[in-house]
Design an enzyme around this catalytic site. Structure first.
Site, PDB file in Angstrom:
ATOM      1  N   LYS A 173     -33.617  89.484   0.353  1.00  0.00           N
ATOM      2  CA  LYS A 173     -34.614  88.741   1.299  1.00  0.00           C
ATOM      3  C   LYS A 173     -33.970  88.197   2.550  1.00  0.00           C
ATOM      4  O   LYS A 173     -34.953  87.745   3.274  1.00  0.00           O
ATOM      5  CB  LYS A 173     -34.983  87.409   0.394  1.00  0.00           C
ATOM      6  N   GLY A 174     -32.930  88.432   2.489  1.00  0.00           N
ATOM      7  CA  GLY A 174     -32.024  87.881   3.811  1.00  0.00           C
ATOM      8  C   GLY A 174     -32.502  87.976   5.092  1.00  0.00           C
ATOM      9  O   GLY A 174     -32.379  87.410   6.198  1.00  0.00           O
TER      10      GLY A 174
ATOM     11  N   GLU B  39     -31.163  94.634   8.465  1.00  0.00           N
ATOM     12  CA  GLU B  39     -30.207  93.689   7.501  1.00  0.00           C
ATOM     13  C   GLU B  39     -29.881  92.421   8.187  1.00  0.00           C
ATOM     14  O   GLU B  39     -29.683  92.475   9.421  1.00  0.00           O
ATOM     15  CB  GLU B  39     -28.980  94.455   7.287  1.00  0.00           C
ATOM     16  N   ASP B  40     -29.760  91.245   7.476  1.00  0.00           N
ATOM     17  CA  ASP B  40     -29.147  90.037   8.161  1.00  0.00           C
ATOM     18  C   ASP B  40     -27.670  90.260   8.120  1.00  0.00           C
ATOM     19  O   ASP B  40     -27.168  89.844   9.072  1.00  0.00           O
ATOM     20  CB  ASP B  40     -29.557  88.873   7.023  1.00  0.00           C
TER      21      ASP B  40
ATOM     22  N   ASP C  55     -21.514  93.438   5.224  1.00  0.00           N
ATOM     23  CA  ASP C  55     -20.179  92.605   4.412  1.00  0.00           C
ATOM     24  C   ASP C  55     -19.401  93.753   4.285  1.00  0.00           C
ATOM     25  O   ASP C  55     -18.639  94.562   4.986  1.00  0.00           O
ATOM     26  CB  ASP C  55     -20.621  91.670   3.646  1.00  0.00           C
TER      27      ASP C  55
ATOM     28  N   LYS D  88     -19.555  91.314   9.304  1.00  0.00           N
ATOM     29  CA  LYS D  88     -18.208  90.780   8.875  1.00  0.00           C
ATOM     30  C   LYS D  88     -17.308  92.268   8.891  1.00  0.00           C
ATOM     31  O   LYS D  88     -17.255  92.531   7.917  1.00  0.00           O
ATOM     32  CB  LYS D  88     -18.158  90.232   7.669  1.00  0.00           C
TER      33      LYS D  88
ATOM     34  N   PHE E 273     -18.364  82.112   4.862  1.00  0.00           N
ATOM     35  CA  PHE E 273     -19.510  82.097   3.921  1.00  0.00           C
ATOM     36  C   PHE E 273     -20.620  81.465   4.924  1.00  0.00           C
ATOM     37  O   PHE E 273     -20.442  80.241   5.357  1.00  0.00           O
ATOM     38  CB  PHE E 273     -19.391  81.527   2.730  1.00  0.00           C
ATOM     39  N   VAL E 274     -21.679  82.412   5.270  1.00  0.00           N
ATOM     40  CA  VAL E 274     -22.676  81.873   6.190  1.00  0.00           C
ATOM     41  C   VAL E 274     -23.951  81.736   5.602  1.00  0.00           C
ATOM     42  O   VAL E 274     -24.191  82.573   4.777  1.00  0.00           O
ATOM     43  CB  VAL E 274     -22.654  82.612   7.277  1.00  0.00           C
TER      44      VAL E 274
ATOM     45  N   ASP F  67     -28.799  82.779   2.502  1.00  0.00           N
ATOM     46  CA  ASP F  67     -28.724  81.651   1.451  1.00  0.00           C
ATOM     47  C   ASP F  67     -27.326  81.346   0.699  1.00  0.00           C
ATOM     48  O   ASP F  67     -26.427  82.424   0.752  1.00  0.00           O
ATOM     49  CB  ASP F  67     -29.557  81.874   0.220  1.00  0.00           C
TER      50      ASP F  67
ATOM     51  N   ARG G  76     -32.057  79.226   3.386  1.00  0.00           N
ATOM     52  CA  ARG G  76     -32.538  80.228   4.145  1.00  0.00           C
ATOM     53  C   ARG G  76     -33.433  79.689   5.461  1.00  0.00           C
ATOM     54  O   ARG G  76     -33.517  80.438   6.406  1.00  0.00           O
ATOM     55  CB  ARG G  76     -33.465  81.245   3.230  1.00  0.00           C
TER      56      ARG G  76
HETATM   57  C1  PRP Z   1     -26.845  90.559   1.228  1.00  0.00           C
HETATM   58  C2  PRP Z   1     -27.210  90.793   2.521  1.00  0.00           C
HETATM   59  C3  PRP Z   1     -27.146  92.439   2.359  1.00  0.00           C
HETATM   60  C4  PRP Z   1     -25.889  92.587   1.494  1.00  0.00           C
HETATM   61  C5  PRP Z   1     -24.618  92.915   2.361  1.00  0.00           C
HETATM   62  O1  PRP Z   1     -27.789  90.380   0.375  1.00  0.00           O
HETATM   63  O2  PRP Z   1     -28.738  90.957   2.936  1.00  0.00           O
HETATM   64  O3  PRP Z   1     -28.249  93.005   1.646  1.00  0.00           O
HETATM   65  O4  PRP Z   1     -25.616  91.177   0.808  1.00  0.00           O
HETATM   66  O5  PRP Z   1     -23.542  93.086   1.239  1.00  0.00           O
HETATM   67  P1  PRP Z   1     -22.605  94.292   1.470  1.00  0.00           P
HETATM   68  O6  PRP Z   1     -22.175  94.728   2.950  1.00  0.00           O
HETATM   69  O7  PRP Z   1     -21.130  93.717   0.777  1.00  0.00           O
HETATM   70  O8  PRP Z   1     -22.952  94.961   0.579  1.00  0.00           O
HETATM   71  P2  PRP Z   1     -27.684  89.621  -0.920  1.00  0.00           P
HETATM   72  O9  PRP Z   1     -27.425  90.641  -2.128  1.00  0.00           O
HETATM   73  O10 PRP Z   1     -27.063  88.328  -0.604  1.00  0.00           O
HETATM   74  O11 PRP Z   1     -29.399  89.407  -1.181  1.00  0.00           O
HETATM   75  P3  PRP Z   1     -30.284  88.080  -0.316  1.00  0.00           P
HETATM   76  O12 PRP Z   1     -30.432  88.947   1.037  1.00  0.00           O
HETATM   77  O13 PRP Z   1     -31.621  88.565  -0.979  1.00  0.00           O
HETATM   78  O14 PRP Z   1     -29.876  87.108  -0.160  1.00  0.00           O
END
Ligand code: PRP
Length: 200
Positions: free
Chosen positions: A58-59, A114-115, A118, A146, A167-168, A174, A180
Site C-alpha cells: 500500500k505504501g 514503489e515507495d 530496501d 536505502k 525506519f521511516v 507505515d 501513512r
Molecule cells: C515495503 C515497500 C516495498 C518493500 C520493499 O512494502 O512498499 O514493497 O517493502 O522492501 P524490500 O526491498 O526489502 O523487499 P511493505 O511490505 O512494508 O508493505 P506496505 O507497502 O503495504 O507497507
C-alpha cells in the site's frame, strides 16, 4: 537529492503512543519538488506514449497519486499487493503475492511505482514476474532508496531520495499501519530521549 535530516522534532500527540518520536527526514515541499522532477525525467523518456503505472500496495499510493498528476499525458493505473515484511521493523526476506494486477501489461510501457527500495527482494520478485508478461518497456520509479540495505541485485530507473538505514514512515509508509497519512517522510524513534529500539 540529500539524506541530511532536519533538526525539526515533533512529539506525537495525545492519544497516540507517547514513547514514539517522529523526526522529519524529508519535508513534503522537498518531496513535491522531487516528484515533479522525476515526472519530467519519465516524460522525457516516454514523450508521446501512454504510461501504465503499477503501484505496489500500500505504501506507494500517495507517491503514485502525486506522480500521476505531475506526469500529464495518457496515464493508466493498476495495483499489485505483495508482502515482504513481517511484523515490526525488519524485513523477513519473504515475498508473498496477495493481489495480482487486474489487466494485462503485454505490449504496454509499464512503470512500477514503489515507495521504498530496501533489500530489493520485493522488486526482484516483481520484475521477474512482469518480464514474463512481455511489456513493451518495464521501468521502475522509487521514492526512497536505502542503498546500504540491498541484498538483491536490482536498481530503480528513477529514484527520489537515497536515505540512510533508519525506519521511516509517512507519505504512504507505515509503522504497524499508522503514519501513512503524514505529508513528510519521518524517522520513527522509540523510547525516551531519542533512544531507538528496533523490534523484530
Ligand atoms: C515495503 C515497500 C516495498 C518493500 C520493499 O512494502 O512498499 O514493497 O517493502 O522492501 P524490500 O526491498 O526489502 O523487499 P511493505 O511490505 O512494508 O508493505 P506496505 O507497502 O503495504 O507497507
Amino acid at each position: 537529492m540529500s539524506t541530511k535530516a532536519t533538526k525539526r522534532t515533533a512529539r506525537v500527540k495525545p492519544g497516540q503512543r507517547e514513547e514514539e518520536t517522529l523526526r522529519v527526514l524529508i519535508s513534503h515541499k522537498r518531496i513535491r519538488e522531487r516528484v515533479r522532477q522525476m515526472a519530467q525525467d519519465i516524460r522525457r523518456d516516454f514523450p508521446n506514449e501512454p504510461v501504465h503505472l503499477v503501484g505496489v500496495l500500500k505504501g506507494s499510493v500517495l507517491f503514485l497519486a502525486d506522480l500521476a498528476r505531475e506526469l500529464g499525458g495518457e496515464v493508466s493505473f493498476d495495483f499489485i499487493s505483495v508482502s515482504s515484511y513481517g511484523k515490526g521493523m525488519d524485513s523477513t526476506g519473504e515475498v508473498k503475492m496477495n493481489k495480482d494486477l487486474d489487466v494485462s501489461i503485454e505490449g504496454r510501457s509499464v512503470l512500477v511505482v514503489e515507495d521504498i527500495l530496501d533489500t530489493g527482494l520485493t522488486l526482484k520478485y516483481l520484475l521477474r514476474l512482469f518480464e514474463e508478461r512481455k511489456p513493451k518497456h518495464l521501468r521502475v520509479a522509487v521514492l526512497l532508496d536505502k542503498v546500504e540495505r540491498r541484498i538483491a541485485d536490482v536498481k530503480a530507473d528513477y529514484t527520489g531520495f537515497v536515505i540512510p538505514n533508519e525506519f521511516v514512515v509517512g507519505y504512504g509508509l507505515d509503522y504497524d499501519e499508522r503514519y501513512r497519512n503524514l505529508p513528510d517522510v519521518c524517522v520513527v524513534r522509540l523510547g525516551p530521549r531519542g533512544k531507538t529500539k528496533i523490534e523484530a
